[in-house]
Design a protein around this motif. Structure first.
Motif, short mmCIF file in Angstrom:
data_model
loop_
_atom_site.label_atom_id
_atom_site.label_comp_id
_atom_site.label_asym_id
_atom_site.label_seq_id
_atom_site.Cartn_x
_atom_site.Cartn_y
_atom_site.Cartn_z
N GLN A 57 -2.86 7.77 6.30
CA GLN A 57 -4.21 8.26 6.60
C GLN A 57 -4.95 7.39 7.63
O GLN A 57 -6.01 7.76 8.10
N MET B 257 0.85 -1.20 0.00
CA MET B 257 0.00 0.00 0.00
C MET B 257 0.88 1.25 0.00
O MET B 257 1.92 1.27 0.64
N LEU C 43 -1.28 6.65 1.60
CA LEU C 43 -2.53 6.03 2.06
C LEU C 43 -2.37 5.51 3.48
O LEU C 43 -3.21 5.74 4.34
N LEU C 44 -1.26 4.83 3.69
CA LEU C 44 -1.00 4.26 5.02
C LEU C 44 -1.09 5.33 6.10
O LEU C 44 -1.64 5.12 7.18
#
Lengths: 385, 499
Positions: free
Chosen positions: A8, A1, A5-6
């Motif tokens: 968030q 990922m 994104l992580l």
């Protein structure tokens, strides 16, 4: 990922911190190299290098080979278990299962007790060729023919014939060595008194320990013999034991003995499922078994093609595993009685005879896998090793 | 020219599906397997008239013909769908709470679960509704963001997922509910993931719970060995090779890239690609030389810990399931709702009434699973290997029997007839699993399934050209994840081969 994104996720920073800490203080698995094999080998080595320490003459046709570990360590076993010896006789590599006859409390050696068999390739080799100091190889201890405290009563009834005495000898020696709270009634059938293995030791133990009840049953005694004669019949068992309640049954011996004794136990109302039976090699005279096709003769010849290349001819009456070995093909094997599935191979084409009740997995049957130690060719075969 | 395009080390779930997928694409594959049967944990063994299922409780992801799940599609793609027969289970699981001798059976349907639990716990009616909605949202978040890689993924698009995914399951349950039993019922699937709810990521539990409800828990006619044999058969049909009784000794490397594999018998077989279905620890530290192990992998391995194994009783009964006391096929017996206690029990050798146990009786879903008028059960307690490694070999058998006795005593609480009908019994300890699987700690789950060690934080990248890892050591544990892991790995190799 992706990192963005992580980041968030709620709680992301905490987990990152956790990772940093565990990387700093975590175990270094590289230091554990070889450890899994070590732990496993303490209990279940696939191979033990043995040396013959002593050879004891038991009867005219029987010797005990006392086997010590070359590396000094023998894994523990449960009385009644066997080892599979791997030997090369007349340029053929093969194996045979031998019950350990010494007590599990004796950790310095395994005894195997070998009786001469007509045309017995391995038994005759062990009796005639092997000398003190020779090296042998075996599997680790195997098998389920042993006392199980959850399944069995503390009072056991053992029916032995011929060299089928060996697993019981180990059990009895353990009970007397360790003072285990168990009782054994041993019915030992033999043709003559001279043929009985361990007769003297068993008689002595029986006298010395109230927990050991030894009942030799001799087919054809000379006139001096005072004990039970004939066969191990329902009557013999009944009159010796009285009540059969609260007892577990074990049987080990030549195939003729099962044929005779199991119906005798039926007469006594003993549930066959509750009788622990040791298997002693592939069936003898397989062509006499129920289900064997009458049009096939034991000496009928068939071709076996292996892995799509090498072929050889063999007899219908010869177990496939033995035929493979005769032709220089080694298939790992252990019990050689159809039970353990070690010699499982795939039958691609042709038909074999496997005795009814051979414990082959359902899906193995579906895809043509057979236990080669008890499979007999009824056709030209194609197999995959 | 190499001997094979790809060598697969290990015929476990992932090794088998990877090989089946590759051979279907015409790739030349060799599978090496130490054991004489395929499957790894997905296997069976015979004792007396029973064939015992070794590991599969329930498989998820198959779905129905009308509403197929991802595994049904996978089976079709690797050519085994027609070889398999599925057995659908009627219930998700039967929760048995030992201290109160209470039993709650969850149906495999989110709506029915809501109705049932709302009836049993009327004070928490609203919370139950809200929690199950959250489960659904988080599960779909995992699928959309992690698996389908939605390019527009963000905290705003999937708010619940980003909020709860990394929370531990207990924290979420505590936030919603008051009744400790209700929490325990809803968290009981933790047994399939190997760490108690306070250590288990909520996204894992939510995904699993929702997926079992959607696709229905199932089993195979003939057990998990029927699955392994079907895939092995497909590999052979496609022209692939499988060598049994043949373990790998070494991954052969040259200039930092894979060159092939040396077998335990000393054969050197060349290939550009190797898929390791062996444990990640043995792949790098047993099969490779230390100088070939990339630094980032060493760091990754230091971060992790080895998951638990189990103490298992395989029981064959001379009676019908109902006579033994089995009413549901899948039972989770919970001795303590205290997570600390549960974790402590996993690290202990013995078994007592505080242990978490899973008891499955397959004859309830397939009356032919065992011979007529008999049935079998697998009773499993989660246990780490450590205390078993300390048992002196000479005391091993006795220790095993004592633990089996105490396990039966615990089982007596719910199945009082269990002892009277035992015809066959086999006992497996963590050392048994170590023997047959060759894994550190005798585990079949890979690393401890902590949030920090999930695929989100440890992506499956071998860092060695030509080497690919597949199975539970590089993803979630269990049947569906490992079967899928193999195909995913195979796909990356196909991509590489076509490049």
């Amino acid at each position: 990922m992706k990192q963005e994104l992580l980041e968030q996720f709620e709680g992301y920073d905490e987990i990152r911190r956790e990772i940093e800490i565990s990387r700093k203080f975590g175990d270094d698995f590289s230091l554990e190299k070889g450890q899994v094999a070590e732990y496993v080998n303490r209990l279940h080595p696939s191979l033990i290098n043995l040396r013959v320490g002593k050879i004891i003459e038991e009867t005219a046709s029987t010797k005990t080979l006392r086997l010590m570990a070359v590396n000094g360590y023998l894994p523990p076993f449960q009385a009644g278990q066997y080892i599979s010896l791997s030997v090369e006789v007349d340029m053929v590599r093969t194996g045979r299962a031998y019950s350990i006859s010494s007590s599990p409390s004796q950790t310095g050696y395994y005894d195997i007790t070998v009786r001469r068999v007509d045309n017995g390739r391995v038994s005759n080799f062990l009796l005639d060729k092997v000398k003190v100091g020779d090296f042998l190889q075996s599997s680790g201890p195997q098998g389920t023919f042993h006392y199980h405290p959850i399944l069995h009563q503390k009072e056991i009834v053992c029916l032995a014939g011929g060299s089928g005495i060996t697993p019981f000898m180990s059990m009895i020696r353990e009970i007397t060595d360790r003072g285990l709270p168990r009782t054994v009634h041993l019915f030992y059938g033999s043709r003559t008194l001279d043929d009985m293995i361990f007769h003297q030791e068993l008689s002595q133990l029986s006298e010395q320990f109230s927990s050991i009840n030894y009942i030799p049953v001799i087919e054809g005694p000379d006139c001096e013999y005072k004990g039970k004669t004939g066969y191990i019949t329902a009557e013999v068992i009944q009159e010796t034991l009285g009540s059969l309640a609260g007892k577990s049954f074990f049987i080990c011996g030549p195939q003729a003995m099962y044929k005779f004794c199991l119906p005798e136990l039926d007469k006594l109302g003993i549930n066959r499922r509750k009788i622990k039976q040791e298997m002693f090699g592939p069936p003898i005279n397989i062509w006499e078994y129920q289900g064997w096709p009458s049009e096939i003769k034991a000496e009928d010849r068939f071709t076996v093609r292996v892995n799509g290349s090498k072929s050889f001819e063999t007899n219908a009456g010869e177990p496939l595993l033995a035929a493979l070995e005769d032709n220089g093909l080694v298939v790992p094997s252990l019990c050689r009685s159809g039970e353990c599935s070690q010699c499982r191979i795939k039958l691609v084409a042709g038909r074999v005879f496997q005795p009814e009740g051979t414990p082959v997995r359902k899906s193995d049957r579906k895809y043509g896998y057979i236990h080669s130690c008890v499979s007999y060719p009824l056709d030209n075969l194609e197999i995959l090793l | 020219m190499t001997d094979y395009d790809v060598i697969v080390i290990g015929a476990g779930n992932a090794g088998l599906t990877s090989a089946a997928y590759l051979t279907q694409k015409g790739v030349k594959v060799l599978v090496l397997e130490r054991h004489n049967v395929p499957g790894g944990s997905a296997t069976s063994f015979c004792r007396g008239r029973f064939e015992f299922e070794v590991s599969l409780h329930q498989i998820c992801g198959i779905g129905t013909e009308k509403a197929p799940g991802p595994l049904r599609n996978l089976f079709e793609r690797i050519g085994v769908l027609d070889k398999l027969e599925f057995l659908e289970m009627n219930d998700l699981y039967n929760f048995l709470y030992l201290p109160e001798k209470r039993s709650i059976t969850l149906p495999p349907d989110i709506g029915e679960i809501a109705a049932l639990l709302q009836g049993l716990f009327p004070k928490e009616k609203e919370a139950i509704k809200a929690y199950l909605e959250l489960v659904t949202k988080v599960a779909y978040g995992v699928i959309s963001v992690q698996y389908l890689q939605d390019p527009d993924a963000s905290k705003d698009k999937y708010p619940e997922y980003f909020k709860y995914a990394l929370k531990n399951t207990q924290e979420v349950l505590d936030r919603f509910f008051k009744d400790p039993i209700l929490k325990s019922v809803l968290g009981a699937y933790w047994g399939y993931l190997g760490v108690p709810p306070d250590r288990l990521g909520f996204s894992d539990l939510a995904l699993m719970f929702r997926a079992y409800c959607d696709f229905k828990p199932q089993h195979f006619k003939g057990g998990s060995q029927a699955l392994s044999n079907a895939i092995a058969d497909a590999i052979l049909e496609n022209g692939g090779s499988i060598r049994y009784n043949c373990g790998a000794e070494k991954i052969i490397m040259k200039n930092g890239a894979v060159q092939g594999v040396m077998t335990q018998t000393g054969d050197e077989i060349t290939s550009r690609f190797v898929i390791s279905n062996s444990s990640k620890i043995s792949t790098y530290y047993e099969l490779m030389d230390p100088e070939d192990v990339p630094e980032p992998i060493k760091a990754e391995l230091r971060q992790t810990t080895v998951a638990m194994s189990s103490f298992v009783l395989y029981l064959g009964f001379n009676a019908e399931p109902r006579d033994v006391g089995f009413i549901e096929s899948t039972n989770f017996m919970v001795g303590s709702i205290d997570n600390e206690m549960a974790y402590k029990r996993m690290k202990a050798l013995d078994i007592n009434e505080n242990d978490f146990a899973a008891i499955s009786c397959y004859d309830l879903i397939d009356p032919q699973f065992s011979p007529p008028a008999t049935c079998q059960a697998m009773a499993l307690a989660l246990k780490y290997a450590d205390p078993w490694l300390k048992v002196p070999p000479a005391q091993y058998a006795d220790t095993k029997y004592q633990c089996a006795e105490s396990f039966l005593n615990v089982l007596d609480n719910f199945f009082p007839n269990i002892r009277n009908h035992i015809e066959e019994i086999e006992i497996a300890t963590p050392l048994t699993f170590m023997r047959y699987l060759g894994t550190p700690g005798g585990t079949f789950y890979g690393f401890d399934n902590f949030i920090k060690d999930s695929e989100m934080f440890l992506p499956n990248d071998s860092k060695v050209p030509g080497l690919y890892n597949a199975g539970c050591w590089v993803g979630m544990p269990g049947y569906q994840p490992t079967l899928e892991s193999g195909v995913r790995t195979a796909k990356s190799i196909v991509k590489e081969l076509n490049a």
